[in-house]
Design an enzyme around this catalytic site. Structure first.
Site, mmCIF file in Angstrom:
data_model
loop_
_atom_site.group_PDB
_atom_site.id
_atom_site.type_symbol
_atom_site.label_atom_id
_atom_site.label_comp_id
_atom_site.label_asym_id
_atom_site.label_seq_id
_atom_site.Cartn_x
_atom_site.Cartn_y
_atom_site.Cartn_z
ATOM 1 N N PHE A 103 1.014 -1.028 -0.105
ATOM 2 C CA PHE A 103 0.070 -0.026 0.052
ATOM 3 C C PHE A 103 0.990 1.259 0.115
ATOM 4 C CE2 PHE A 103 -2.380 3.590 1.647
ATOM 5 C CZ PHE A 103 -3.509 3.460 1.173
ATOM 6 N N ASP A 125 9.207 2.830 1.647
ATOM 7 C CA ASP A 125 8.010 3.470 2.122
ATOM 8 C C ASP A 125 8.020 3.404 3.682
ATOM 9 O OD1 ASP A 125 5.664 4.804 2.371
ATOM 10 O OD2 ASP A 125 4.623 3.808 0.955
ATOM 11 N N LYS A 127 2.656 9.627 8.033
ATOM 12 C CA LYS A 127 1.714 9.632 9.103
ATOM 13 C C LYS A 127 2.243 10.244 10.560
ATOM 14 C CE LYS A 127 -0.738 5.834 7.487
ATOM 15 N NZ LYS A 127 -0.179 5.458 6.376
HETATM 16 C C1 LIG Z 1 -0.642 5.500 4.875
HETATM 17 C C2 LIG Z 1 0.337 5.123 3.876
HETATM 18 C C3 LIG Z 1 0.384 5.893 2.566
HETATM 19 C C4 LIG Z 1 -0.417 6.904 2.179
HETATM 20 O O1 LIG Z 1 -0.477 7.984 3.045
HETATM 21 P P1 LIG Z 1 -1.698 9.342 3.027
HETATM 22 O O2 LIG Z 1 -1.176 10.234 4.005
HETATM 23 O O3 LIG Z 1 -2.819 8.600 3.315
HETATM 24 O O4 LIG Z 1 -1.597 9.656 1.648
HETATM 25 C C5 LIG Z 1 1.640 5.407 1.963
HETATM 26 N N1 LIG Z 1 2.509 4.374 2.180
HETATM 27 C C6 LIG Z 1 2.272 3.837 3.408
HETATM 28 C C7 LIG Z 1 3.268 2.836 3.721
HETATM 29 C C8 LIG Z 1 1.219 4.040 4.237
HETATM 30 O O5 LIG Z 1 0.925 3.215 5.340
#
Ligand SMILES: *Cc1c(COP(=O)(O)O)cnc(C)c1O
Length: 434
Positions: free
Chosen positions: A145, A230, A259
């Site tokens: 994700f 990520d 986050k």
């Molecule tokens: C939550 C998340 C995203 C997306 O972040 P948003 O601030 O909702 O756009 C991307 N990568 C990972 C690993 C995430 O957990």
């Protein structure tokens, strides 16, 4: 009544939201309008223990005095000036963040998806400039994700998120997660980067083998491709280290964060080593709000507190206590099949449907989150205290015991809540709010 005081209770918030907002979320029938540390309160004054922290966002808990003060002070000076000018708070946040991550440069944006977009653009530039290909390809993983914008969505695996929005940008090759031979096979002359989460959060807190990230690092190095991690969910102390990759002794070329970075203030960042950061020059990328003084003031407080209060270390210790508490529940007969994670990013597979467990927890004053049919995610603020960890485990145990006593507690819970709050639910006829 003060100008900014809406006085909406839970009912009012639900009704107004149903009427005026896109119906793209499925919020639980509760609303919160204030918090303190690991506690949240609804407008009616009921208290909840927050074990999801706004989805791994509320690093310092709610209403942390230093964060409140910094935001207040910054708002009284200037909120926004734009990147047409030098921004002292941004330079300072850049220094703190690069030092925390051990990387050279930072680009600030406003969300996780935006950080991933920046990473994809950087990787493509690397492909063109350094791998010398006109069709650079990024290796991504099954179960990944990376966010909901088109580029980040193209890197994301879940067909439910992707299919309604085809066509998505190409240039991604997908391989199974935690499978080094499969990744090696996917590497080719057009590969410009490997983009991967150190722990797959949204998939259900999937922790790869110990040698996985180091293996990818080596593979990327051999191919002249970038290793891009990520860390939007795993960064900022969440897993027991400032960044999850630091627990593996590796050196990624680029890392995303978001986050937990602003402690609740929307902000994202892409970090990179000098050589990689050099791919993004003047005009290649920008964001109007990116690195604005307000968000940067928040980042400054979060990163200083992370280091000063050793929150990463604390997340490691509290996470261990949380996981062993959950394992003790399981050993005592609670329907918990599996407990996993790192630091205060914990996943557990449960017997009853995860949605029912979330509802039962809510009835016991505990906020948790369902990811998947039978998986619960816990991600409390990093400031959670020992007694709060133990309380959370106890409440989860009570909720699971309730479900075990049979009946349909999910529906009963709905009915009770619908009565006391006057909101509709599965068991009461839908009212027309219009
Ligand atoms: C939550 C998340 C995203 C997306 O972040 P948003 O601030 O909702 O756009 C991307 N990568 C990972 C690993 C995430 O957990």
């Amino acid at each position: 009544m003060k100008l900014n005081d809406t006085h909406l209770g839970t009912d009012g918030a639900i009704r107004l939201g149903r009427r005026h907002l896109f119906q793209n979320y499925r919020p639980l029938p509760v609303a919160f309008d204030r918090g303190q540390g690991v506690r949240l309160r609804d407008p009616e004054g009921n208290e909840y223990l927050d074990f999801i922290g706004g989805i791994a966002v509320s690093t310092l808990g709610h209403a942390h005095p230093d964060l409140v003060e910094a935001i207040r002070r910054q708002a009284g000076r200037c909120l926004h000036v734009s990147n047409l000018f030098h921004i002292p708070e941004q330079a300072e946040a850049g220094r703190l963040l690069t030092e925390t991550a051990g990387l050279d440069r930072a680009f600030f944006c406003n969300s996780g998806a935006e950080a991933v977009e920046a990473a994809v653009k950087l990787a493509r530039r690397w492909g063109r400039e350094r791998v010398c290909t006109d069709s650079p390809e990024i290796v991504v993983t099954e179960g990944a994700f990376h966010g909901r914008t088109l580029g980040a969505l193209a890197a994301t695996a879940n067909p439910e998120y992707r299919d309604p929005f085809e066509p998505l940008p190409g240039g991604f090759r997908r391989v199974p997660y935690d499978d080094l031979p499969a990744a090696r096979q996917a590497m080719g002359p057009d590969t410009c980067a490997i983009l991967v989460e150190p722990i797959q959060g949204e998939r259900g807190i999937c922790v790869p083998s110990d040698d996985y990230l180091a293996g990818l690092e080596q593979m990327a190095g051999e191919h002249g491709a970038l290793l891009v991690l990520d860390e939007v969910q795993t960064g900022i102390g969440r897993t027991g280290a400032d960044f999850a990759f630091q627990r593996h002794g590796i050196e990624p070329d680029a890392v995303t964060a978001a986050k937990g970075l602003g402690g609740g203030v929307p902000v994202g960042a892409l970090l990179a080593r000098e050589e990689a950061a050099a791919m993004i020059g003047p005009g290649h990328h920008a964001s109007t709000f990116g690195g604005n003084p307000l968000a940067m003031a928040a980042v400054g407080v979060v990163l200083r507190t992370l280091s000063r209060s050793r929150l990463s270390e604390r997340a490691g210790a509290m996470g261990e206590r949380l996981r062993s508490g959950l394992e003790r529940l399981a050993a005592g007969g609670a329907p918990i099949r599996n407990v996993r994670g790192a630091g205060l990013l914990v996943g557990l597979d449960v017997g009853p449907p995860a949605g029912a467990v979330v509802r039962a927890c809510l009835d016991h004053g505990l906020l948790v989150n369902a990811i998947g049919e039978d998986t619960i995610r816990l991600a409390p603020p990093l400031v959670v205290a020992v007694a709060e960890v133990d309380r959370g485990v106890a409440l989860l145990g009570e909720a699971l015991a309730d479900l075990g006593r049979g009946g349909t507690p999910e529906l009963e819970a709905d009915a009770t809540r619908a009565e006391s709050h006057g909101v509709d639910s599965h068991v009461t006829p839908k009212r027309d709010d219009r």
